[in-house]
Design an enzyme around this catalytic site. Structure first.
Site, PDB file in Angstrom:
ATOM      1  N   ASN A  14     -34.721  21.618 -15.295  1.00 50.56           N
ATOM      2  CA  ASN A  14     -35.401  21.579 -14.008  1.00 50.56           C
ATOM      3  C   ASN A  14     -36.877  21.943 -14.137  1.00 50.56           C
ATOM      4  OD1 ASN A  14     -36.377  23.218 -11.428  1.00 50.56           O
ATOM      5  ND2 ASN A  14     -34.911  21.671 -10.778  1.00 50.56           N
ATOM      6  N   CYS A  80     -28.810  22.299  -7.558  1.00 43.45           N
ATOM      7  CA  CYS A  80     -28.633  20.963  -8.146  1.00 43.45           C
ATOM      8  C   CYS A  80     -27.672  20.230  -7.231  1.00 43.45           C
ATOM      9  CB  CYS A  80     -28.108  21.010  -9.567  1.00 43.45           C
ATOM     10  SG  CYS A  80     -28.027  19.350 -10.316  1.00 43.45           S
ATOM     11  N   LEU A  81     -28.222  19.414  -6.357  1.00 44.70           N
ATOM     12  CA  LEU A  81     -27.427  18.781  -5.318  1.00 44.70           C
ATOM     13  C   LEU A  81     -26.331  17.889  -5.878  1.00 44.70           C
ATOM     14  CD1 LEU A  81     -28.570  17.405  -1.980  1.00 44.70           C
ATOM     15  CD2 LEU A  81     -27.548  15.770  -3.550  1.00 44.70           C
ATOM     16  N   VAL A  82     -26.668  17.021  -6.815  1.00 42.14           N
ATOM     17  CA  VAL A  82     -25.680  16.043  -7.275  1.00 42.14           C
ATOM     18  C   VAL A  82     -24.589  16.686  -8.128  1.00 42.14           C
ATOM     19  CG1 VAL A  82     -26.848  15.314  -9.415  1.00 42.14           C
ATOM     20  CG2 VAL A  82     -25.429  13.678  -8.137  1.00 42.14           C
ATOM     21  N   TYR A 137     -30.847   8.781  -8.873  1.00 36.95           N
ATOM     22  CA  TYR A 137     -29.625   8.657  -9.669  1.00 36.95           C
ATOM     23  C   TYR A 137     -29.260   7.204  -9.970  1.00 36.95           C
ATOM     24  CZ  TYR A 137     -29.255  13.157  -7.227  1.00 36.95           C
ATOM     25  OH  TYR A 137     -29.516  14.383  -6.676  1.00 36.95           O
ATOM     26  N   ASN A 167     -33.089  13.760 -16.827  1.00 35.36           N
ATOM     27  CA  ASN A 167     -33.533  14.692 -15.795  1.00 35.36           C
ATOM     28  C   ASN A 167     -35.011  15.054 -15.921  1.00 35.36           C
ATOM     29  OD1 ASN A 167     -32.539  15.979 -13.427  1.00 35.36           O
ATOM     30  ND2 ASN A 167     -32.697  17.961 -14.457  1.00 35.36           N
ATOM     31  N   CYS A 198     -32.491  15.017  -4.088  1.00 32.02           N
ATOM     32  CA  CYS A 198     -32.422  15.601  -5.432  1.00 32.02           C
ATOM     33  C   CYS A 198     -33.520  16.647  -5.535  1.00 32.02           C
ATOM     34  CB  CYS A 198     -32.643  14.519  -6.486  1.00 32.02           C
ATOM     35  SG  CYS A 198     -32.788  15.144  -8.181  1.00 32.02           S
ATOM     36  N   VAL A 199     -33.160  17.863  -5.970  1.00 32.80           N
ATOM     37  CA  VAL A 199     -34.188  18.907  -6.072  1.00 32.80           C
ATOM     38  C   VAL A 199     -35.120  18.700  -7.261  1.00 32.80           C
ATOM     39  CG1 VAL A 199     -32.804  20.652  -4.893  1.00 32.80           C
ATOM     40  CG2 VAL A 199     -32.643  20.437  -7.379  1.00 32.80           C
ATOM     41  N   GLN A 200     -34.787  17.766  -8.144  1.00 34.34           N
ATOM     42  CA  GLN A 200     -35.640  17.514  -9.311  1.00 34.34           C
ATOM     43  C   GLN A 200     -36.667  16.423  -9.051  1.00 34.34           C
ATOM     44  OE1 GLN A 200     -36.471  18.976 -11.957  1.00 34.34           O
ATOM     45  NE2 GLN A 200     -36.078  17.905 -13.874  1.00 34.34           N
TER      46      GLN A 200
END
Length: 248
Positions: A14, A80-82, A137, A167, A198-200
């Protein structure tokens, strides 16, 4: 002045959550200096956004929570949402309970929020029932996110997958490009736009601009997590220039 300690469990690769969340709360501090925020992170190994690595990362949550407990945070966010949504509808409740148990075992009474649960709460806070989403994604993972949202009662009217499995490459995506990406979406009937599910995937610089252009409330996994953290701490969920969700 009150100092709030925020613990974060983030993927090892991240780069964005530890950038966007502090930036949002630092901007809030400049306008509301009575509240100060400091951050403490624990990392869980994940390099590629694949089902196998996401499951392996989830298995490290208890260890990461145990490490964070030593810092006695005021709130812990698993970001990490996914990784959560890929495990099936409603899994954010299981993940939050697992992390909570690990914290309690170490004497920490910090409440736990997840980016997955925060996105659902953020959509609800906007009064939205139908959304469009952009994700970095591969399409099968985006379909899992869509299923997760729809199981929670949120209709996804359209979804765009940028199909970036690495990522670190996700973190290097230009947030300015989201202005063009959102034009590929059919927003007919949408109550809100999730600019980055997505937080990334960086999006903070574009949220207010896209909100004005699209004429819809715009949020992201990161702004939703900030909203949930502030609400959990009993603070006004306000951050300047971060979209309608954080306009209090």
């Amino acid at each position: 002045m009150v100092t709030h300690h925020i613990g974060m469990i983030v993927p090892s690769s991240n780069l964005t959550m530890e950038t966007e969340l502090p930036r949002m709360l630092a901007a809030r501090e400049r306008e509301l200096p009575e509240d100060r925020f400091v951050f403490h992170s624990a990392r869980a190994r994940m390099q590629h956004v694949t089902p196998e690595q996401l499951r392996a990362m989830n298995a490290q949550a208890e260890r990461a929570a145990t490490e964070l407990a030593d810092a006695r945070p005021d709130v812990v966010a698993t970001a990490c949402l996914v990784a959560i949504m890929a495990q099936g509808p409603g899994y954010h409740c299981t993940a939050e309970d697992t992390i909570t148990a690990a914290l309690r075992a170490e004497g920490s009474d910090a409440p736990v929020v997840s980016s997955a649960g925060a996105l659902l709460s953020g959509i609800a806070a906007l009064g939205a029932r139908k959304v469009a989403i952009i994700t970095p994604y591969l399409k099968p993972l985006t379909e899992l996110v869509v299923t997760y949202l729809e199981d929670a009662g949120v209709e996804v009217v359209d979804a765009l997958s940028l199909e970036v499995p690495d990522n670190l490459a996700v973190a290097r995506l230009d947030p300015a490009d989201l202005r063009e990406h959102r034009r590929k979406l059919d927003l007919t009937g949408a109550d809100a736009l999730v600019l980055s599910a997505c937080v990334q995937m960086p999006s903070l610089e574009s949220i207010a601009v896209v909100e004005e252009e699209a004429g819809l409330p715009v949020l992201s996994a990161a702004t939703a997590t900030a909203h949930q953290i502030l609400t959990t701490l009993g603070l006004v969920p306000w951050v300047p220039n971060a979209g309608r969700l954080l306009s209090a």
